[in-house]
Design a protein around this motif. Structure first.
Motif: not given
Ligand SMILES: Cc1cc2nc3c(=O)[nH]c(=O)nc-3n(C[C@H](O)[C@H](O)[C@H](O)COP(=O)(O)OP(=O)(O)OC[C@H]3O[C@@H](n4cnc5c(N)ncnc54)[C@H](O)[C@@H]3O)c2cc1C
Ligand code: FES
Ligand code: FES
Lengths: 184, 293
Positions: A24-30, B3-8, B40-47
């Motif tokens: 789920v962390r993939s972009s559409l590009t990926d 870099d996402i911790k989880a997606l709901y 991508r910038e890291g400001r919201r990474a791992g959220k």
């Protein structure tokens, strides 16, 4: 390490029904590059600035680098590969880019050609300013844009069934030479 | 890969509220053109992220029975610019959001994201200020309406409580009927550029087109959050719709704006812009309203 989340995504890519199991962390590009091998979709800036990753989704042009792969569920997606004929024949816009030398390194070209294809509705003529605005989401580091504009305009007139007007101030691409001397 | 911790993923407003309540650390992602860049910038990474992108009921522009224009929070800039309702009644908003980034950003960026990011340079913000927009918010306690004057709480802070999301932006009939507006964005480039300063002016002229019955002036990047130029507005009301009033507005707005130095422009440059842009946007809005100026 967190447990990784995966999801099955179903969509239509270049007219074909496709499905892929994606992180789920993939972009559409990926997803388009890694799962479907569509390498016309370039990774440029990956933050929505350059347009190298542009694809058409349900009739509008998007940067696939800032689009989650899972959002593609049920969508109709076109990449540059989708413009080619069944035997790899070039489309009108691709041929125009070749003929007008609108390509140098080629990194921006798929995005530009796809955007131009999307923008150029048959029979509609835009002013240069309108075209520039419609293409403004794409960066090219090589060509200086002149030949890209010319290739897009040429295709625009072709699609409208019209002759492209002669550009008065055009600098000739090749200088005529006679007896080893430049003819001015 | 982000870099996402989880997606709901939410498919309805109720589901979004439930997911936000269940994951108090999670942040909303709409079109993602701010969020994914900051990941991508890291400001919201791992959220943890709650995606509301698939909630189709939040897309589109409609007219309610009492004439209120309802803009679903997930409406993209393209949806707004091409909406016949916007073109007929709120053309200034359609024109303003057509100046955001480039075409692909206008396809993905939403007006909800543009107002919930709490950013002073957001291209829709000054026009929505000048239109007295009302934000519709839904959360665990139900629905509430927030006038835009109470929306911005500070840089990047808006009036949203825990597990709340913005569901629509409403423009009341009395806010747009009889008004014409004009937005000016000043930037170094014509595209793919954040506003150095933005100014949006709405005017309502008297029946004979000679007097300013009402004027509303909204700014972006004239203060830490989008603002209205209330002093200039009050002084211009009832005055002739002429060049003298335009010049007075240009002077009076300086009592309302508090721009700062930034790498994009100096405070002095922005003060000059605030003054000149208000004059020009007012003049253009008067012309659009049928006044001679
Ligand atoms: C290349 C580029 C150029 C850009 N140029 C411009 C420009 O010229 N002008 C301009 O104004 N902006 C510009 N932007 C910024 C961005 O596109 C806009 O701010 C856009 O409106 C954000 O909308 P979104 O749906 O993508 O928001 P998201 O990134 O999904 O979200 C933005 C913020 O709002 C919150 N949020 C979103 N929707 C809701 C909701 N319904 N309820 C509660 N919270 C919510 C999110 O949690 C997040 O904090 C640009 C961005 C890029 C990448
Ligand atoms: S790679 Fe997507 S816009 Fe640059
Ligand atoms: S041809 Fe190299 S970036 Fe455009």
């Amino acid at each position: 390490m967190e447990d990784r989340q995966y999801k099955m995504v179903h969509c239509y890519v270049n007219g074909k029904e496709r499905a892929a199991m994606v992180d789920v962390r993939s972009s559409l590009t990926d997803m388009l590059r890694n799962e479907f091998g569509l390498t016309s979709v370039k990774k440029g800036c990956e933050v929505g600035e350059c347009g190298a990753c542009a694809v058409i989704i349900d009739g509008d042009c998007y940067d696939s680098c800032i689009y989650l792969a899972v959002w593609a569920e049920g969508k109709h997606i076109t990449t540059l590969e989708g413009l080619e004929g069944p035997n790899g024949e070039l489309s009108d816009i691709q041929q125009a880019f070749v003929d007008e030398t609108a390509i140098q390194c080629g990194f921006c070209s798929p995005g530009f050609m796809l955007e131009a294809h999307h923008v150029l509705k048959p029979g509609v003529i835009y002013t240069d300013d309108e075209l520039r605005k419609k293409l403004s989401g794409h960066l090219c580091r090589c060509t200086g844009y002149e030949n890209i504009m010319r290739a897009v305009k040429k295709t625009m007139y072709q699609r409208a069934g019209m002759e492209m007007p002669v550009e008065e101030d055009r600098i000739p691409l090749s200088v005529p030479i006679e007896d080893g001397k430049v003819v001015l | 890969m982000y870099d996402i911790k989880a997606l709901y993923e939410a498919y309805s407003v109720e589901e979004a509220v439930r997911l936000l309540a269940a994951h108090p650390e999670a942040q909303i992602i709409a079109g993602g053109s701010d969020v994914l860049v900051q990941v991508r910038e890291g400001r919201r990474a791992g959220k943890e992220l709650v995606s509301i992108f698939m909630i189709d009921e939040l897309r589109g522009v409609t007219m309610e029975e009492d004439g209120t224009i309802r803009i679903g929070s997930l409406s993209s800039f393209h949806t707004i610019t091409y909406s016949p309702i916007i073109q007929e009644h709120l053309s200034v908003l359609g024109e303003a959001v057509d100046m955001v980034g480039g075409p692909q950003i206008r396809a993905i960026g939403t007006i909800g994201g543009n107002t919930c990011n709490g950013v002073t340079s957001a291209d829709s913000a000054s026009t929505l200020m000048a239109l007295d927009a009302v934000m519709e918010v839904i959360g665990p306690e139900g629905k509430r309406l927030v006038p835009i004057a109470d929306w911005y709480k500070g840089p990047k802070k808006v009036n949203l409580g825990p597990a709340e999301l913005q569901t629509a932006i409403l423009i009341r009939k009395e806010s747009y009927e009889g008004y014409k507006g004009h937005y000016i964005k000043y930037g170094m480039r014509n595209a793919m550029e954040i506003a150095t300063t933005g100014c949006s002016v709405n005017v309502k002229l008297s029946a004979d087109k000679k007097t300013v019955e009402d004027v509303r002036i909204g700014y972006g990047v004239a203060a830490p959050v989008p603002i209205r130029a209330r002093t200039a507005e009050a002084n211009a009301k009832g005055k002739p719709a002429d060049a003298e009033t335009a010049a007075a507005i240009g002077r009076d707005v300086l009592l309302d704006v508090t721009p700062r130095n930034s790498w994009r422009a100096s405070k002095d440059m922005r003060l000059h812009l605030c003054s000149t842009m208000a004059q020009r946007a007012f003049t253009e809005a008067v012309r659009k309203s049928g006044g001679e100026i």
